[in-house]
Design an enzyme around this catalytic site. Structure first.
Site, PDB file in Angstrom:
ATOM      1  N   HIS A  77     -59.386 -54.387 -58.568  1.00 39.18           N
ATOM      2  CA  HIS A  77     -60.724 -53.973 -58.120  1.00 39.18           C
ATOM      3  C   HIS A  77     -60.647 -52.980 -56.961  1.00 39.18           C
ATOM      4  O   HIS A  77     -61.681 -52.511 -56.493  1.00 39.18           O
ATOM      5  CB  HIS A  77     -61.616 -55.184 -57.814  1.00 39.18           C
ATOM      6  CG  HIS A  77     -61.340 -55.844 -56.515  1.00 39.18           C
ATOM      7  ND1 HIS A  77     -60.590 -56.982 -56.405  1.00 39.18           N
ATOM      8  CD2 HIS A  77     -61.709 -55.518 -55.264  1.00 39.18           C
ATOM      9  CE1 HIS A  77     -60.520 -57.331 -55.135  1.00 39.18           C
ATOM     10  NE2 HIS A  77     -61.182 -56.451 -54.427  1.00 39.18           N
ATOM     11  N   SER A 107     -58.974 -57.537 -49.567  1.00 37.07           N
ATOM     12  CA  SER A 107     -58.617 -57.521 -50.976  1.00 37.07           C
ATOM     13  C   SER A 107     -57.344 -56.754 -51.217  1.00 37.07           C
ATOM     14  O   SER A 107     -57.120 -55.720 -50.603  1.00 37.07           O
ATOM     15  CB  SER A 107     -59.680 -56.787 -51.776  1.00 37.07           C
ATOM     16  OG  SER A 107     -60.753 -57.612 -51.925  1.00 37.07           O
ATOM     17  N   ASP A 131     -56.724 -59.438 -61.921  1.00 38.62           N
ATOM     18  CA  ASP A 131     -56.998 -58.525 -60.809  1.00 38.62           C
ATOM     19  C   ASP A 131     -55.680 -58.102 -60.154  1.00 38.62           C
ATOM     20  O   ASP A 131     -55.311 -58.593 -59.088  1.00 38.62           O
ATOM     21  CB  ASP A 131     -57.921 -59.234 -59.805  1.00 38.62           C
ATOM     22  CG  ASP A 131     -58.582 -58.273 -58.841  1.00 38.62           C
ATOM     23  OD1 ASP A 131     -58.412 -57.048 -58.997  1.00 38.62           O
ATOM     24  OD2 ASP A 131     -59.286 -58.766 -57.927  1.00 38.62           O
TER      25      ASP A 131
END
Ligand SMILES: *[C@@H]1O[C@H](CO)[C@@H](O)[C@H](O)[C@H]1NC(C)=O
Ligand SMILES: *[C@@H]1O[C@H](CO)[C@@H](O)[C@H](O)[C@H]1NC(C)=O
Ligand SMILES: *[C@@H]1O[C@H](CO)[C@@H](O)[C@H](O)[C@H]1NC(C)=O
Ligand SMILES: *[C@@H]1O[C@H](CO)[C@@H](O)[C@H](O)[C@H]1NC(C)=O
Length: 248
Positions: free
Chosen positions: A65, A201, A108
């Site tokens: 992402h 992230s 991811d």
């Protein structure tokens, strides 16, 4: 430290709760020389940040992402406002997992091929990846680091880190039906005020010097646990993709 990341829009409401995203400590400068600071433009051409980690001289691993345009990686950084002695390398090619689902965030994981090899030094080093059979278990405590939001909801200039405990898969599954313990990790004790935040992230969850997880997303409750990608479940994909990226 700031933590989490992920789904930026969803996480806005988490941050808005205030005071829920919690404290880590500032990392000892350059004690995590594999850390990569990543900047990119999202689809609205807004500059976003993620963490990542150097796995080969010219390959950085991060979350899928964190894909976007004009991705740049900075290595050897502590305070990202001080670019002295850091290496800023543009990304030549981004390879997100082909089954990455931007809604459920399964798979991811992404590999970034850098424009040129990093110069390894005391402040820039690669980190080891696990073997397929290395299964991270509930109760294990590992460390995650990032330049994401601090508890006061401002992005950190310096690298922060926090120790987090692996939870049972059932705990995350009970909160998110798409949680899959064979490819994800459920991380963070709900009774401890420690978590990742927006901007973290893509960063590594490091157990005994090995990158075992990738910071992926927070659950709708906002409080821990969070969901990380389980790297040991992606070794065949990583090997295949690295081979592709290493072709001249
Ligand atoms: C990455 O670096 C290039 C070249 O310096 C620059 O043009 C681009 O805007 C940078 N990307 C981001 C997201 O800042
Ligand atoms: C990654 O992001 C870039 C820029 O937004 C886009 O062109 C590319 O298609 C994306 N890659 C994949 C596999 O979605
Ligand atoms: C947020 O916290 C950090 C670390 O304690 C501090 O340096 C920074 O000035 C704070 N920012 C605001 C806007 O309060
Ligand atoms: C969990 O992921 C594995 C590996 O991708 C897949 O084979 C399995 O079907 C998934 N389980 C569920 C319940 O989706």
């Amino acid at each position: 430290m700031g933590l989490l990341l992920v789904f930026l829009v969803a996480v806005l409401s988490v941050d808005a709760e205030g005071g829920k995203i919690l404290w880590g400590t500032e990392s000892k400068p350059h004690s995590r020389p594999y850390m990569a600071f990543i900047n990119f433009y999202d689809s609205k051409l807004v500059v976003k940040r993620c963490g990542g980690f150097l796995v080969e001289k010219d390959i950085v691993m991060t979350a899928a992402h964190c894909n976007g345009s004009n991705i740049n990686v900075t290595l050897g950084a502590h305070n990202i406002k001080k670019q002295k002695n850091t290496q800023l390398i543009p990304v030549r090619e981004a390879k997100p997992h082909k089954d990455f689902n931007s809604v459920t965030l399964v798979n991811d994981i992404m590999l970034l091929k850098l424009e040129h090899k990093a110069q390894l030094s005391s402040t820039v080093k690669t980190i080891a990846l696990p073997k397929s059979q290395d299964w991270v278990k509930p109760g294990q405590v590992c460390t995650v680091a990032g330049w994401g939001n601090l508890a006061n909801c401002t992005l950190s200039k310096t690298l922060q880190e926090v120790n987090l405990e692996v939870q049972t898969g059932q705990m995350c599954h009970s909160m998110s039906k798409t949680y899959n313990n064979s490819i994800q990790l459920c991380v963070g004790n709900p009774n401890e005020k420690k978590a990742t935040a927006r901007g973290d992230s893509g960063g590594p969850f490091v157990c005994n010097g090995v990158a075992q997880g990738i910071v992926s997303y927070s659950l709708c409750t906002g409080t821990p646990p969070r969901v990380f990608t389980r790297i040991s479940s992606f070794i065949p994909w990583i090997q295949k993709t690295m081979k592709l990226l290493q072709q001249p």
